[in-house]
Design a protein around this motif. Structure first.
Motif, mmCIF file in Angstrom:
data_model
loop_
_atom_site.group_PDB
_atom_site.id
_atom_site.type_symbol
_atom_site.label_atom_id
_atom_site.label_comp_id
_atom_site.label_asym_id
_atom_site.label_seq_id
_atom_site.Cartn_x
_atom_site.Cartn_y
_atom_site.Cartn_z
ATOM 1 N N ASP A 118 0.843 -1.198 0.000
ATOM 2 C CA ASP A 118 0.000 0.000 0.000
ATOM 3 C C ASP A 118 0.878 1.248 0.000
ATOM 4 N N SER A 119 2.026 1.149 0.661
ATOM 5 C CA SER A 119 3.005 2.231 0.696
ATOM 6 C C SER A 119 4.403 1.643 0.539
ATOM 7 N N ILE A 120 5.268 2.402 -0.127
ATOM 8 C CA ILE A 120 6.666 2.006 -0.287
ATOM 9 C C ILE A 120 7.519 3.141 0.252
ATOM 10 N N TYR A 121 8.460 2.774 1.133
ATOM 11 C CA TYR A 121 9.372 3.749 1.728
ATOM 12 C C TYR A 121 10.769 3.523 1.148
ATOM 13 N N LEU A 122 11.404 4.624 0.715
ATOM 14 C CA LEU A 122 12.733 4.545 0.122
ATOM 15 C C LEU A 122 13.640 5.609 0.704
ATOM 16 N N TYR A 123 14.862 5.212 0.996
ATOM 17 C CA TYR A 123 15.927 6.158 1.341
ATOM 18 C C TYR A 123 17.141 5.676 0.562
ATOM 19 N N LEU A 124 17.111 5.940 -0.740
ATOM 20 C CA LEU A 124 18.116 5.446 -1.679
ATOM 21 C C LEU A 124 18.652 6.606 -2.506
ATOM 22 N N LEU A 125 19.864 6.476 -2.972
ATOM 23 C CA LEU A 125 20.487 7.515 -3.794
ATOM 24 C C LEU A 125 19.753 7.695 -5.121
ATOM 25 N N ASN A 126 19.910 8.889 -5.723
ATOM 26 C CA ASN A 126 19.302 9.161 -7.028
ATOM 27 C C ASN A 126 19.689 8.122 -8.066
ATOM 28 N N SER A 127 20.937 7.689 -8.056
ATOM 29 C CA SER A 127 21.393 6.705 -9.045
ATOM 30 C C SER A 127 20.640 5.384 -8.915
ATOM 31 N N VAL A 128 20.277 5.000 -7.700
ATOM 32 C CA VAL A 128 19.518 3.761 -7.500
ATOM 33 C C VAL A 128 18.056 3.984 -7.857
ATOM 34 N N LEU A 129 17.501 5.129 -7.475
ATOM 35 C CA LEU A 129 16.112 5.423 -7.842
ATOM 36 C C LEU A 129 15.946 5.408 -9.352
ATOM 37 N N ASP A 130 16.942 5.909 -10.069
ATOM 38 C CA ASP A 130 16.911 5.896 -11.529
ATOM 39 C C ASP A 130 16.836 4.469 -12.059
ATOM 40 N N LYS A 131 17.572 3.552 -11.439
ATOM 41 C CA LYS A 131 17.607 2.155 -11.894
ATOM 42 C C LYS A 131 16.320 1.393 -11.580
ATOM 43 N N ILE A 132 15.648 1.738 -10.477
ATOM 44 C CA ILE A 132 14.471 0.969 -10.072
ATOM 45 C C ILE A 132 13.148 1.683 -10.326
ATOM 46 N N GLU A 133 13.208 2.880 -10.888
ATOM 47 C CA GLU A 133 11.988 3.664 -11.099
ATOM 48 C C GLU A 133 10.954 2.909 -11.935
ATOM 49 N N ASP A 134 11.359 2.383 -13.070
ATOM 50 C CA ASP A 134 10.411 1.660 -13.925
ATOM 51 C C ASP A 134 9.880 0.414 -13.223
ATOM 52 N N GLN A 135 10.756 -0.304 -12.529
ATOM 53 C CA GLN A 135 10.330 -1.499 -11.803
ATOM 54 C C GLN A 135 9.232 -1.160 -10.799
#
Length: 179
Positions: A118-135
């Motif tokens: 229902d909710s996803i919490y992230l504290y990840l670097l921009n470079s990782v967010l870029d890699k997993i954004e589509d997923q």
């Protein structure tokens, strides 16, 4: 004298495990960094996490967000952590709580849990967010809220953001939904 040698060996093995765990996560993924309880609480509040919902924390570290979600919000919580030492700490800290599950897995293997969150919490670097954004955004439902502490997704625009204090600094929390 032999007891001192045994204690020294145990200490050195523990130290080597600690250093190698941090090196592994830093070189191959994301360095482990704590977030403050206040920042986590503010992020989960921004996400509108409610009792009985499921929170997914990708890169859960020691499991602090999972514990706060279960304790303060009455949510079920699932965490993924690739680094061995923070994973073990999370398992120890959440051992007695049946609402919390922690996996030692790469977050790229989280598609099933992303779909039921229902909710996803992230504290990840921009470079990782870029890699997993589509997923993430290809697997979430329209109702799923995604909160990111301090870092933004490159392709999606946040629908809301608030300031919080994390590690002694004022930072932003960004809220996203599938568009």
């Amino acid at each position: 004298m032999i007891y001192f040698d045994i204690i020294l060996i145990i200490f050195l093995l523990g130290f080597i495990f600690w250093v190698s765990s941090h090196l592994f996560s830093t070189i191959f993924h994301v360095p482990y960094v704590n977030s403050s309880d206040q920042a986590i609480h503010d992020a989960l509040k921004l996400a509108g996490l409610k009792k009985g919902e499921t929170l997914l924390d990708l890169g859960c570290g020691r499991g602090d967000a999972l514990i706060i979600a279960a304790r303060d919000f009455g949510a079920k919580a699932i965490g993924y952590e690739i680094s061995p030492l923070p994973y073990l700490l999370a398992r120890v800290k959440t051992f007695a709580n049946p609402k919390i599950k922690v996996y030692c897995r790469d977050l790229k293997k989280a598609n099933v849990d992303i779909k039921k969150a229902d909710s996803i919490y992230l504290y990840l670097l921009n470079s990782v967010l870029d890699k997993i954004e589509d997923q993430i955004f290809n697997n979430v439902d329209d109702h799923t809220r995604v909160v990111s502490l301090a870092f933004k997704f490159p392709k999606h625009q946040p629908i809301n953001s608030i300031s919080t204090k994390n590690l002694g600094r004022v930072t932003q929390i960004y809220l996203y939904k599938k568009v």
